[in-house]
Design an enzyme around this catalytic site. Structure first.
Site, short mmCIF file in Angstrom:
data_model
loop_
_atom_site.label_atom_id
_atom_site.label_comp_id
_atom_site.label_asym_id
_atom_site.label_seq_id
_atom_site.Cartn_x
_atom_site.Cartn_y
_atom_site.Cartn_z
N ASP A 1 0.84 -1.20 0.00
CA ASP A 1 0.00 0.00 0.00
C ASP A 1 0.88 1.25 0.00
O ASP A 1 0.37 2.38 -0.04
CB ASP A 1 -1.00 0.00 1.15
CG ASP A 1 -0.36 -0.10 2.52
OD1 ASP A 1 0.88 -0.19 2.59
OD2 ASP A 1 -1.10 -0.08 3.53
N SER A 2 2.21 1.06 -0.02
CA SER A 2 3.13 2.17 -0.27
C SER A 2 2.88 2.75 -1.66
O SER A 2 3.39 3.83 -1.99
CB SER A 2 4.59 1.71 -0.12
OG SER A 2 4.82 0.52 -0.85
N LYS B 1 -1.38 -9.37 2.86
CA LYS B 1 -0.64 -8.93 4.05
C LYS B 1 -1.52 -7.97 4.85
O LYS B 1 -2.19 -7.11 4.27
CB LYS B 1 0.68 -8.24 3.66
CG LYS B 1 1.46 -7.69 4.86
CD LYS B 1 2.90 -7.38 4.52
CE LYS B 1 3.16 -6.07 3.85
NZ LYS B 1 2.71 -4.87 4.61
N ASP C 1 -1.06 -6.07 -0.12
CA ASP C 1 -1.51 -5.43 1.14
C ASP C 1 -3.02 -5.23 1.14
O ASP C 1 -3.59 -4.72 0.16
CB ASP C 1 -0.87 -4.04 1.27
CG ASP C 1 0.40 -4.07 2.09
OD1 ASP C 1 0.54 -4.95 2.95
OD2 ASP C 1 1.25 -3.19 1.87
N GLU D 1 9.07 -4.19 10.58
CA GLU D 1 9.50 -2.89 10.05
C GLU D 1 10.05 -2.00 11.15
O GLU D 1 9.40 -1.78 12.18
CB GLU D 1 8.30 -2.20 9.35
CG GLU D 1 8.68 -0.85 8.76
CD GLU D 1 7.69 -0.32 7.73
OE1 GLU D 1 6.75 -1.04 7.34
OE2 GLU D 1 7.88 0.84 7.30
O1 KIV Z 1 3.56 -1.11 1.68
C1 KIV Z 1 4.74 -1.50 1.70
O2 KIV Z 1 5.54 -1.21 0.81
C2 KIV Z 1 5.18 -2.29 2.84
C3 KIV Z 1 6.65 -2.55 2.98
C4 KIV Z 1 7.34 -1.34 3.47
C5 KIV Z 1 6.92 -3.72 3.81
O3 KIV Z 1 4.39 -2.70 3.63
#
Ligand code: KIV
Length: 271
Positions: free
Chosen positions: A51-52, A120, A90, A189
């Site tokens: 979700d980044s 996730k 995510d 993290e």
């Molecule tokens: O959303 C994401 O990119 C993440 C990573 C930083 C593990 O959850």
């Protein structure tokens, strides 16, 4: 006649076996077809449709605004590209915290509409019911502890988590909850390396670290940060392998120059 070289897919079992064999797991994020093709062909084990995307694709300050529909769109593009890697997606903020039925519906939508291999979720004990319901439906779950960006407004800062005894203790309990609930792995993290080492040794499921030191079973980075596309973002844990922002910027300047001067296209670049 062309030989069809068969590519063996990484599965959740593969990465659990990797921990047993002491083989490190390499994970990177991707959000689109082109990048995921390069990442997959580069030999990555796990692609995280993180979700980044909310930050690096959409330009939001946090991961909170991205929607389930938008995550599914990114996941569909990545799944089309990934021939070898395990694709984990995510569950975005607001799609699973409400109740476990909603969490299951969100996970089902991701799996059904994108073809991804796992989801996730961020959190420990407080989301156990959701995790167990999703796993009971046959969907593999990766956990995420430590700095969980969907809770940024609760933390108030992106600094290292679990430095104090009480939070470290809660993390140790949470990782056991995740393991006992059936998660196949967990992201850690931004926690102290020593704590990550201790919890990695205490569980059977692989830990994948970001800013959590070298003792995790694997490592993950946001691809845009790792190739230097995100200008000015250089936290201590990040190893930047390229500086694509500057390289692309220079290429764009050269193109603009060529067009303005009438140097592009030339004779060979026309019909
Ligand atoms: O959303 C994401 O990119 C993440 C990573 C930083 C593990 O959850």
């Amino acid at each position: 006649m062309s030989v069809n070289k068969e590519v063996k897919r990484i599965t959740t079992n593969t990465i659990q076996e990797m921990k047993l064999k002491g083989e490190k797991i390499a994970m990177l994020t991707s959000y689109d077809y082109s990048m995921a093709t390069i990442v997959d062909e580069g030999g990555i084990d796990v692609i995280l449709v993180g979700d980044s995307a909310s930050n690096v694709m959409a330009g939001h300050e946090t991961t909170l605004p991205i929607t389930l529909d938008q995550m599914i769109y990114h996941a569909q593009s990545v799944v089309r590209a990934a021939k070898r890697a395990l694709v984990v997606v995510d569950l975005p903020f607001g799609s699973y915290q409400g109740n476990s039925k909603e969490a299951l519906n969100s996970a089902i939508r991701i799996m059904k509409e994108s073809g991804a291999h796992a989801v996730k979720l961020e959190g420990g004990l407080e989301i156990r019911e959701s995790i167990e319901r999703i796993i009971t439906a046959g969907i593999p779950v990766m956990g995420h502890l430590g700095l969980t960006p969907q809770s940024i407004y609760k933390f108030g800062t992106y600094t290292v988590r679990a430095k104090e005894e009480a939070e470290a203790e809660k993390l140790k309990q949470d990782i056991m909850v995740l393991q006992n609930s059936g998660c196949f792995s967990v992201v850690l993290e931004k926690i102290p390396a020593k704590l990550a080492q201790e919890v990695t040794a205490s569980v059977k499921i692989p830990t994948i670290g970001i800013g959590a030191g070298p003792y995790c079973d694997g490592q993950v980075l946001v691809i845009n940060d790792m190739i230097g596309l995100t200008k000015g973002f250089k936290p201590r844990f990040l190893r930047q392998y390229l500086n694509l922002f500057d390289q692309i910027n220079q290429a764009v300047q050269s193109y603009v120059n060529d067009v303005k001067k009438g140097n592009f296209p030339d004779e060979k670049e026309q019909y």
